[in-house]
Design a protein around this motif. Structure first.
Motif, PDB file in Angstrom:
ATOM      1  N   MET A  29       0.687  -1.176   0.083  1.00  0.00           N
ATOM      2  CA  MET A  29       0.032  -0.016  -0.135  1.00  0.00           C
ATOM      3  C   MET A  29       0.817   1.251  -0.032  1.00  0.00           C
ATOM      4  O   MET A  29       0.226   2.263  -0.218  1.00  0.00           O
ATOM      5  CB  MET A  29      -0.924   0.004   1.173  1.00  0.00           C
ATOM      6  CG  MET A  29      -2.056  -1.073   1.143  1.00  0.00           C
ATOM      7  SD  MET A  29      -2.894  -1.031   2.724  1.00  0.00           S
ATOM      8  CE  MET A  29      -3.956  -2.482   2.215  1.00  0.00           C
ATOM      9  N   ILE A  30       2.357   1.208   0.087  1.00  0.00           N
ATOM     10  CA  ILE A  30       3.070   2.189   0.194  1.00  0.00           C
ATOM     11  C   ILE A  30       3.619   2.526  -1.140  1.00  0.00           C
ATOM     12  O   ILE A  30       4.219   1.641  -1.649  1.00  0.00           O
ATOM     13  CB  ILE A  30       4.228   2.297   1.292  1.00  0.00           C
ATOM     14  CG1 ILE A  30       3.704   1.822   2.715  1.00  0.00           C
ATOM     15  CG2 ILE A  30       5.138   3.457   1.123  1.00  0.00           C
ATOM     16  CD1 ILE A  30       4.531   1.636   3.534  1.00  0.00           C
ATOM     17  N   PRO A  31       3.367   3.551  -1.940  1.00  0.00           N
ATOM     18  CA  PRO A  31       3.805   4.023  -3.355  1.00  0.00           C
ATOM     19  C   PRO A  31       5.051   3.929  -3.426  1.00  0.00           C
ATOM     20  O   PRO A  31       5.826   4.138  -2.387  1.00  0.00           O
ATOM     21  CB  PRO A  31       3.018   5.127  -3.534  1.00  0.00           C
ATOM     22  CG  PRO A  31       1.931   5.245  -2.676  1.00  0.00           C
ATOM     23  CD  PRO A  31       2.310   4.565  -1.465  1.00  0.00           C
ATOM     24  N   LEU A  38       0.980   7.597   3.414  1.00  0.00           N
ATOM     25  CA  LEU A  38      -0.149   6.498   3.833  1.00  0.00           C
ATOM     26  C   LEU A  38      -0.828   7.151   4.984  1.00  0.00           C
ATOM     27  O   LEU A  38       0.025   7.280   5.995  1.00  0.00           O
ATOM     28  CB  LEU A  38       0.689   5.274   3.773  1.00  0.00           C
ATOM     29  CG  LEU A  38      -0.257   4.172   4.364  1.00  0.00           C
ATOM     30  CD1 LEU A  38      -1.141   3.816   3.175  1.00  0.00           C
ATOM     31  CD2 LEU A  38       0.752   2.939   4.482  1.00  0.00           C
ATOM     32  N   VAL A  39      -1.846   7.060   5.002  1.00  0.00           N
ATOM     33  CA  VAL A  39      -3.019   7.395   6.303  1.00  0.00           C
ATOM     34  C   VAL A  39      -3.524   6.033   6.629  1.00  0.00           C
ATOM     35  O   VAL A  39      -4.205   5.302   5.456  1.00  0.00           O
ATOM     36  CB  VAL A  39      -3.905   8.617   5.790  1.00  0.00           C
ATOM     37  CG1 VAL A  39      -4.722   8.534   6.988  1.00  0.00           C
ATOM     38  CG2 VAL A  39      -2.998   9.655   5.373  1.00  0.00           C
ATOM     39  N   VAL A  40      -3.410   5.585   7.728  1.00  0.00           N
ATOM     40  CA  VAL A  40      -3.998   4.481   8.271  1.00  0.00           C
ATOM     41  C   VAL A  40      -5.181   5.011   9.119  1.00  0.00           C
ATOM     42  O   VAL A  40      -4.762   5.441  10.273  1.00  0.00           O
ATOM     43  CB  VAL A  40      -3.101   3.545   8.956  1.00  0.00           C
ATOM     44  CG1 VAL A  40      -3.952   2.312   9.621  1.00  0.00           C
ATOM     45  CG2 VAL A  40      -2.018   2.825   8.079  1.00  0.00           C
ATOM     46  N   LEU A  41      -6.371   4.594   8.736  1.00  0.00           N
ATOM     47  CA  LEU A  41      -7.465   5.149   9.551  1.00  0.00           C
ATOM     48  C   LEU A  41      -8.208   3.712  10.049  1.00  0.00           C
ATOM     49  O   LEU A  41      -8.375   2.678   9.612  1.00  0.00           O
ATOM     50  CB  LEU A  41      -8.611   5.736   8.764  1.00  0.00           C
ATOM     51  CG  LEU A  41      -8.032   7.072   7.997  1.00  0.00           C
ATOM     52  CD1 LEU A  41      -9.129   7.643   7.024  1.00  0.00           C
ATOM     53  CD2 LEU A  41      -7.884   8.136   9.151  1.00  0.00           C
ATOM     54  N   GLY A  42      -8.763   3.843  11.209  1.00  0.00           N
ATOM     55  CA  GLY A  42      -9.671   2.893  11.946  1.00  0.00           C
ATOM     56  C   GLY A  42     -10.099   3.225  13.404  1.00  0.00           C
ATOM     57  O   GLY A  42      -9.584   4.102  14.037  1.00  0.00           O
TER      58      GLY A  42
END
Length: 158
Positions: A29-31, A38-42
């Motif tokens: 997921m990291i280009p 990269l944002v990780v939401l949860g």
């Protein structure tokens, strides 16, 4: 939207994720773009902090063969926003001085400011990981922290 298009999780797994509708790990997921974000939401308790700790340990480790070439050799820097929010909101710290203050507070390493800034700007490719934006109280403070992070990304694009 069909049921198969909806992905939900009660725990984050660094080896499984969704990118472009296919299963893959967090690393996919990291280009490769060196200026990528990269944002990780949860939700609370889903494992965001565990995920960033895993990512930091993996990047800092010696066994990075499973990583794509664009991630190997980068120095991970994990900053907990909750520990640094007052410094960020004060406007007195940029990324370099915040990292130095964080390391000194933890008694890990006290670099010389000009040396450390040169490393960030030119020599050592870093991945800076911020954790805990959701723990910042108040929408206005959260917005200010996001603005500060964006400013640091512009200031230290490498």
């Amino acid at each position: 939207m069909q049921q198969g298009d909806v992905h939900s999780a009660t725990r984050l797994n660094p080896f499984r994720g969704v990118k472009g509708g296919k299963q893959g790990g967090i690393w996919e997921m990291i280009p490769a773009d060196e200026h990528a974000r990269l944002v990780v939401l949860g939700d609370a308790g889903i494992g965001k902090t565990s995920l960033v700790k895993y990512m930091t340990a993996t990047l800092a480790g010696r066994e990075t063969k499973q990583l794509d070439a664009h991630l190997r050799g980068k120095v991970p820097i994990l900053l907990y926003i909750r520990d640094n929010v007052e410094h960020i909101l004060s406007g007195e710290h940029d990324l370099v001085t915040l990292i130095e203050a964080d390391l000194a507070r933890k008694k890990l390493f006290v670099p010389i400011a000009p040396w450390f800034e040169r490393q960030l700007r030119h020599k050592v490719p870093c991945i800076v990981i911020f954790d805990g934006l959701d723990e910042v109280a108040g929408n206005e403070d959260r917005k200010r922290v996001v603005e500060w992070v964006n400013t640091q990304i512009e200031r230290y694009p490498n």
